[in-house]
Design an enzyme around this catalytic site. Structure first.
Site, PDB file in Angstrom:
ATOM      1  N   LYS A  50       1.362  -2.525   8.606  1.00  0.00           N
ATOM      2  CA  LYS A  50       2.498  -3.236   7.643  1.00  0.00           C
ATOM      3  C   LYS A  50       1.769  -4.346   6.707  1.00  0.00           C
ATOM      4  O   LYS A  50       2.620  -4.677   5.699  1.00  0.00           O
ATOM      5  CB  LYS A  50       3.300  -3.985   8.607  1.00  0.00           C
ATOM      6  N   SER A 304      -0.561   3.922  13.784  1.00  0.00           N
ATOM      7  CA  SER A 304       0.029   2.651  13.046  1.00  0.00           C
ATOM      8  C   SER A 304       0.118   1.351  13.334  1.00  0.00           C
ATOM      9  O   SER A 304       0.231   0.472  12.347  1.00  0.00           O
ATOM     10  CB  SER A 304       1.685   3.027  12.621  1.00  0.00           C
TER      11      SER A 304
END
Length: 502
Positions: A50, A304
């Protein structure tokens, strides 16, 4: 050059993010006869990809926008990406988080220098309040996924993949929430190497992108799962949906047990522990190999994120055996007389390991036992059930019964001879002080609590099993109160495992 490709190539992510490694999972590669590579976004400064999109968006603000600062709504990795990026650039950051956010996440945002505003009981209410603050303060809102520059920042993962693996590449497996990561990665890779398959991976209970692609339009889910909270998105983005329709080949759905098995697979390959959403890529990759039987392929899974609460590991470990198809759970009825249990173990279980055994005397005629059996594959589970039936044992396969795995295995023998008109409900309570009190207020009156089971799992929500004595039975009155409360719930009164053991 297409705009999205130009934005990815000119993004400024490396002023804050790092180029993460692409590591081979050697044991998995040998076991499956494929080359399996893991893209390690868990190595980022905030342990998640992110930071890429957040920094790329914030770094390109005008001087006037920088002077006022940025705002977003998030209780997860996006919040940390925004505050880390804002601090690096010397910009004020405000993060609106639901009041139900665990303190560990609030402290993490504050630790990076962000100003935390607690508002609302869920993300939607927090996001609405962030919009109000944006208008009144002049702060710039940083979207979590539905923004060109955010998508471009995430797309740099695709650029790195092609540079780090310039040879054979067959499939890339990408976790999907709102769609920012897969949109950027797919757009980049498909424009440069169109034969590479881009496959998204979503949980069954948070599959907004899969349903939207199937319907040809964006679908809003009525509710989302709480285990893989990093991808718990009810509605995907407009821009991300458009790019996924154009570039994504397929979406694979996985369940919680499979996801727990994926977390273990990454741990064994890297000795790192990823969060549930971070393990979606490898989980989908392993499911793809199982369903297609492919060999000699080069497959990449994107890890991720690794913002895992330590307290959640117990739950993951408990569910991993089922996810790996190494354990099957059964309810078996045997006669209540001396020697019957020994005969069951000797004649039916044989040389298999018993992984779990729960029993309490409830009748002088029959005994219901909750038993876990070690298996080597799914076919063996069905074969065991058939053998039980052939030998005259009534049995119920509970391997895929979430109520049994989450609650009943800890409560066997809890039948009550005095309870009347009981209805059983599963709830997802926010892990915050006062959650139980709010529930009791909503059910006050003539609904006596006849059963209660809760076990912390280290997530934002706790799973609670509650029995209520309801003299009015199903009049709709109780449901209206529960709907007004706002907690996600499901009635389990008709679940076979409940009738057998509770």
């Amino acid at each position: 050059m297409k705009k999205i490709i130009r934005q990815i190539l000119t993004s400024r992510v490396y002023e804050a993010a790092i180029e993460t490694s692409l590591d081979e999972a050697v044991a998995l590669s040998l076991q499956t006869e494929n080359t399996i590579l893991l893209k390690r976004e868990d190595q980022q400064p905030v342990f998640s990809f992110k930071i890429r999109g957040a920094y790329n968006r914030i770094s390109q603000l005008s001087n006037k926008e920088r002077a006022k600062g940025v705002i977003t709504a998030s209780a997860g990795n996006h919040a940390q990406g925004v505050v880390f990026s804002a601090r690096r650039l010397g910009i004020r950051s405000v993060i609106v988080m639901p009041v139900t956010t665990p303190q560990i996440k609030v402290d993490a945002v504050k630790g990076y220098g962000g100003e935390v505003v607690l508002y609302g009981n869920n993300y939607s209410e927090a996001a609405e309040h962030a919009a109000v603050l944006k208008r009144s303060s002049g702060l710039t809102y940083i979207p979590p996924f539905d923004d060109e520059l955010v998508i471009a920042g995430q797309g740099t993962v695709g650029d790195e993949l092609l540079r780090q693996n310039p040879g054979q590449l067959d499939c890339v497996f990408v976790p999907v929430g709102g769609g920012g990561l897969i949109a950027g990665v797919a757009a980049y890779i498909k424009n440069l190497r169109p034969k590479v398959k881009i496959i998204g991976v979503e949980p069954f209970d948070s599959d907004a992108m899969a349903r939207s692609l199937e319907a040809g339009k964006r679908i809003t889910l009525p509710s989302v799962g709480v285990f893989a909270d990093g991808v718990a998105v009810k509605t995907v983005g407009r821009q991300t949906f458009k790019l996924c329709r154009q570039y994504v080949d397929n979406i694979i759905r996985v369940n919680t047990d499979e996801l727990c098995s994926g977390i273990k697979a990454i741990y064994q390959a890297t000795r790192s522990i990823v969060e549930p959403a971070g393990a979606l890529g490898i989980t989908g990759l392993l499911k793809y190999i199982k369903t297609t039987g492919c060999k000699q392929k080069t497959l990449i899974a994107i890890n991720s994120g690794a913002n895992m609460n330590f307290e959640r590991l117990r739950y993951v470990a408990e569910r991993t055996l089922v996810g790996e198809q190494q354990e099957a759970l059964f309810a078996v009825t045997i006669t209540e007389k001396p020697g019957s249990l020994k005969r069951f173990c000797h004649d039916m279980v044989g040389d298999r390991n018993i992984t779990e055994f729960n029993y309490r005397l409830a009748s002088r005629q029959k005994a219901h036992i909750f038993v876990g059996i070690s298996i080597t594959n799914e076919a063996e589970r069905y074969t065991f059930s058939e053998r039980l039936t052939a030998a005259g044992y009534d049995n119920l396969d509970l391997t895929e019964n979430d109520l049994a795995k989450t609650h009943i295995r800890y409560m066997v023998g809890g039948k009550s001879p005095v309870v009347r008109n009981e209805r059983l409900f599963r709830f997802w309570f926010p892990e915050t002080p006062g959650a139980l009190v709010r529930f009791l207020d909503a059910t006050r009156g003539n609904h006596n609590i006849s059963l209660f089971h809760y076990r912390t799992q280290g997530g934002d929500f706790g799973r609670v099993l509650i029995g209520l004595e309801c003299p009015e039975k199903k009049s709709g009155k109780l449901e209206r109160r529960l709907d007004a409360l706002g907690y996600r719930y499901r009635e389990e009164t008709d679940n076979s495992a409940y009738s057998l053991f509770l």
